[in-house]
Design a protein around this motif. Structure first.
Motif, PDB file in Angstrom:
ATOM      1  N   UNK A  65       5.295 102.398  34.671  1.00  0.00           N
ATOM      2  CA  UNK A  65       5.769 102.592  33.306  1.00  0.00           C
ATOM      3  C   UNK A  65       7.066 103.374  33.321  1.00  0.00           C
ATOM      4  N   UNK A  66       7.897 103.166  32.315  1.00  0.00           N
ATOM      5  CA  UNK A  66       9.172 103.883  32.267  1.00  0.00           C
ATOM      6  C   UNK A  66       8.954 105.334  31.869  1.00  0.00           C
ATOM      7  N   UNK A  67       9.872 106.183  32.237  1.00  0.00           N
ATOM      8  CA  UNK A  67       9.767 107.577  31.774  1.00  0.00           C
ATOM      9  C   UNK A  67      10.017 107.648  30.276  1.00  0.00           C
ATOM     10  N   UNK A  68       9.607 108.744  29.692  1.00  0.00           N
ATOM     11  CA  UNK A  68       9.816 108.940  28.262  1.00  0.00           C
ATOM     12  C   UNK A  68      11.309 108.936  27.976  1.00  0.00           C
ATOM     13  N   UNK A  69      11.709 108.070  27.057  1.00  0.00           N
ATOM     14  CA  UNK A  69      13.128 107.917  26.762  1.00  0.00           C
ATOM     15  C   UNK A  69      13.614 109.047  25.859  1.00  0.00           C
ATOM     16  N   UNK A  70      14.779 109.581  26.128  1.00  0.00           N
ATOM     17  CA  UNK A  70      15.335 110.598  25.229  1.00  0.00           C
ATOM     18  C   UNK A  70      15.759 109.969  23.912  1.00  0.00           C
ATOM     19  N   UNK A  71      15.884 110.793  22.915  1.00  0.00           N
ATOM     20  CA  UNK A  71      16.290 110.330  21.590  1.00  0.00           C
ATOM     21  C   UNK A  71      17.699 109.743  21.641  1.00  0.00           C
ATOM     22  N   UNK A  72      17.845 108.516  21.128  1.00  0.00           N
ATOM     23  CA  UNK A  72      19.171 107.894  21.092  1.00  0.00           C
ATOM     24  C   UNK A  72      20.063 108.644  20.116  1.00  0.00           C
ATOM     25  N   UNK A  73      21.140 109.188  20.634  1.00  0.00           N
ATOM     26  CA  UNK A  73      22.037 109.964  19.775  1.00  0.00           C
ATOM     27  C   UNK A  73      23.182 109.106  19.244  1.00  0.00           C
ATOM     28  N   UNK A  74      23.376 107.950  19.804  1.00  0.00           N
ATOM     29  CA  UNK A  74      24.469 107.094  19.328  1.00  0.00           C
ATOM     30  C   UNK A  74      23.935 106.131  18.273  1.00  0.00           C
ATOM     31  N   UNK A  75      24.801 105.801  17.332  1.00  0.00           N
ATOM     32  CA  UNK A  75      24.449 104.851  16.276  1.00  0.00           C
ATOM     33  C   UNK A  75      25.124 103.499  16.476  1.00  0.00           C
ATOM     34  N   UNK A  76      26.096 103.432  17.371  1.00  0.00           N
ATOM     35  CA  UNK A  76      26.756 102.175  17.724  1.00  0.00           C
ATOM     36  C   UNK A  76      26.715 102.058  19.243  1.00  0.00           C
ATOM     37  N   UNK A  77      26.269 100.922  19.785  1.00  0.00           N
ATOM     38  CA  UNK A  77      26.197 100.764  21.245  1.00  0.00           C
ATOM     39  C   UNK A  77      27.564 100.913  21.893  1.00  0.00           C
ATOM     40  N   UNK A  78      27.531 101.238  23.155  1.00  0.00           N
ATOM     41  CA  UNK A  78      28.759 101.452  23.907  1.00  0.00           C
ATOM     42  C   UNK A  78      29.558 100.151  24.034  1.00  0.00           C
TER      43      UNK A  78
END
Length: 704
Positions: A361-374
């Motif tokens: 299983x993947x590690x716990x993902x951090x909160x996405x701080x960006x609102x538009x993808x890179x």
């Protein structure tokens, strides 16, 4: 021959229990339609172990929560062999069921004897297996290689793709197939379409492209928008509870799917382990873009339950409560479709009951701080993603952002008449700033701020978290507004973001706009509202002169328009009179022409009748001849017509004589003097002698 094939296929399915026609067909085709060999491929051999015929040895699966284990991103992992889109496992399952059902018989008889008993009544003539009349051949070109596939006409596109998977190992959902007839290209995208309905020849050339790295299905480029309008039925096997179903629109992102599962099963997103998503997907991929079918199945496990079952230690209550609270604050839970209710939850009978293999299983993902993808390269797409992600992250209430390009926002705000003009408020977001959460969760949620922005501004948002998106937006500011606006945005420090740039257009600027004010994120609610109102008031005061000028210009234009309208009405009236006069003259001329034409026609008709009567007159007898009759006809003018006739001439000859002189019988009556009678009313075939009109008679012509 075809009947023998159908009989062999039916016998093979009855013996093995394989319901999938394509799979049964592939087994028979592999052994040239030899039933004994095909059964040997499927049925276990005599020396096969009977203690556990169902389960095969599998490699050990590392525990997903152990340190150092490899994991996928976003909770995805590639499907195991049993779960790959390809040939159905229904045949294997049916075989195992048959094996369990007849296990006693297998102990008593060797497999070879059992096969001989089952096939004793079936025609296995090899010559009957070589009939290709009802078989369609497909030459699949893939990676500079050629794969030959043969299927019956009743097979479907789905079965063809499974056969292609057997030959090429390209999963069904990643196959892009071209070479179909143009008129049937759309039907060829439907898995249930039979190949006999595609106007194909017996030999067909198809080209296969593996779209594993592209993230899209085997569809034309314009089909993704069409799939966006469709509803996807997602069947999820959740161990150990069973199967439940979600129906979601195509624009739903995978992140929103996970949130829907959280709403239904209360499994936090970070604890969800998924099997069945195609490679190349991430949380921002929509269902339409993911490449899954409209009806797709997944396997879901709860990592927390797995950890708890392995360690026999429950999760800490505070941590669980904090995680649940965090999820509720970060994501705007997407409401399920009205059809996706608990009533639609199904049991797990549709799923293969074989053991599933789960990866780490993947590690716990951090909160996405960006609102538009890179690396977003389109401002309209970036704006749309910003609006959707802002609402999802910060929830209601939220200000009304403009969804579209910066140029369209400028047109709507600044490039309008002065009375309708507004200020453009450009919200500059940065996910790494410590002011972001406070600014968005408190200031931007205030009702006074939301109303002020809605009434007085056009609000456009952009995320400057990624340098690539920041540089792109600064270029847009230079092109759309001015280099000063770009420089102003670039010089805003991270500790003062987020910020709001207020852009407006006034009379002095002509058609250009400028930055009137910048409000930094380190500000209180009252100060923010005051700055917005003060800037608005100052801008409206500057617009008053322009508004008066526009009003004066509008008044002058109104007077001119009224004068032009009066002149146009007068001109139209004069033109109407001239047109009426011309129309009347044309009508009179037409009437005269009609009368003249009728007169000419009447004259021609009368002349034609006269000529016919003249030509039909008998020859006039001489004065010395006997049996003659001399007549005198008094015309209406008073003068006379005189002529001699034989007594054997009939009355019609006399009438023709009158007509030949221009007096048509239809217009005149020929009256005898004594006794007075109308000769035109008497039978004209009578002779003059019979009418006793000899030797001489005077007649009178009267108009009718």
């Amino acid at each position: 021959m075809s009947e023998n094939k159908d009989e062999t296929l039916a016998s093979f399915q009855n013996i093995t229990g394989i319901d999938d026609v394509g799979e049964a067909f592939s087994h028979l085709e592999a052994v040239n339609w030899n039933l004994m060999d095909a059964l040997s491929r499927v049925m276990p051999h005599d020396d096969a172990p009977l203690s556990n015929p169902i389960q095969a040895a599998r490699p050990a699966v590392p525990d997903p929560v152990q340190p150092g284990s490899q994991s996928n991103t976003n909770g995805f992992r590639p499907p195991s062999y049993d779960e790959l889109p390809g040939p159905s496992n229904a045949g294997a399952s049916s075989f195992f069921a048959l094996h369990n059902h007849n296990q006693n018989q297998r102990h008593r008889y060797p497999t070879s004897q059992l096969l001989a008993h089952l096939t004793s009544t079936i025609n296995l003539d090899p010559s009957s297996q070589n009939n290709n009349q009802n078989v369609m051949n497909f030459n699949i070109h893939f990676n500079q290689m050629l794969f030959h596939i043969r299927l019956p006409p009743t097979a479907t596109i789905e079965q063809l793709k499974r056969k292609i998977f057997d030959a090429t190992n390209v999963p069904v959902c990643r196959q892009a197939i071209s070479g179909w007839p143009p008129s049937r290209a759309s039907d060829a995208q439907i898995g249930g379409t039979q190949i006999c309905n595609l106007d194909l020849s017996q030999e067909n050339e198809l080209i296969l492209v593996d779209l594993t790295d592209d993230g899209f299905m085997d569809t034309e480029p314009d089909e993704v928008p069409q799939r966006t309008d469709n509803d996807f039925t997602i069947k999820i096997l959740y161990e150990p509870e069973g199967t439940f179903t979600l129906r979601l629109p195509g624009q739903t992102t995978i992140q929103e799917v996970k949130m829907n599962v959280f709403c239904v099963k209360n499994i936090p997103v970070r604890h969800q382990e998924w099997t069945g998503w195609p490679s190349g997907c991430n949380n921002e991929t929509t269902l339409a873009q993911s490449g899954i079918e409209l009806n797709h199945r997944f396997v879901l496990r709860n990592i927390a339950e797995r950890v708890q079952s392995n360690s026999n230690v429950p999760l800490d209550g505070d941590n669980a409560q904090t995680s649940s609270s965090l999820l509720n604050n970060v994501f705007d839970v997407v409401t399920l479709d009205s059809e996706s209710s608990a009533d639609e939850f199904e049991d797990a009978t549709d799923f293969n009951t074989a053991e599933y293999i789960f990866t780490d299983s993947p590690p716990v993902q951090p909160l996405n701080r960006h609102l538009i993808p890179n690396n977003t390269d389109d401002e309209t797409t970036g704006s749309t993603q910003f609006v959707a992600n802002y609402r999802s992250r910060f929830g209601e209430p939220y200000p009304e952002f403009f969804d579209g390009s910066l140029d369209n926002a400028l047109q709507l705000a600044c490039h309008k008449p002065a009375k309708e003009r507004k200020l453009l408020a450009i919200y500059l977001h940065h996910g790494e700033s410590i002011l972001t959460n406070v600014f968005c969760d408190h200031l931007m949620k205030a009702e006074s701020i939301i109303q002020t922005l809605k009434e007085k501004f056009i609000l456009f948002g952009w995320d400057m978290t990624y340098e690539s998106n920041k540089d792109m937006f600064l270029s847009l500011l230079t092109a759309r507004i001015s280099s000063n606006a770009s420089l102003t945005a670039r010089n805003i420090k991270l500790d003062k973001l987020p910020a709001i740039m207020l852009v407006g257009k006034s009379r002095q600027l002509g058609s250009n706009c400028e930055v009137l004010s910048v409000i930094h994120g380190n500000i209180g609610l009252d100060d923010l509202l005051t700055r917005l109102i003060e800037t608005t008031a100052m801008y409206e005061e500057q617009l008053q002169v322009e508004i008066r000028q526009e009003d004066e210009k509008a008044a002058r234009d109104q007077v001119k328009a009224e004068q032009d309208m009066a002149y146009e009405e007068t001109l139209q009236a004069d033109m109407a009179k001239e047109a009426a006069k011309s129309q009347k003259a044309a009508a009179q001329a037409a009437e005269r022409q009609r009368i003249e034409s009728e007169r000419a026609e009447e004259s021609a008709r009368r002349e034609s009748i006269r000529l016919v009567a003249e030509q039909s007159l008998p020859q006039e007898p001489g004065e010395q001849e006997t049996n003659i009759f001399k007549i005198r006809v008094r015309k209406p003018t008073g003068d006379f017509l005189e002529r001699r006739f034989y007594t054997q001439n009939n009355l019609q000859d006399l009438l023709n004589y009158v007509t030949a002189n221009g007096f048509l019988i239809e217009e005149y009556k020929l009256i005898s003097s004594w006794p007075r009678r109308d000769l035109t009313a008497i039978e004209s075939s009578q002779t003059l002698e019979m009418l006793k009109l000899y030797p001489q008679e005077t007649f009178i012509l009267e108009e009718r």
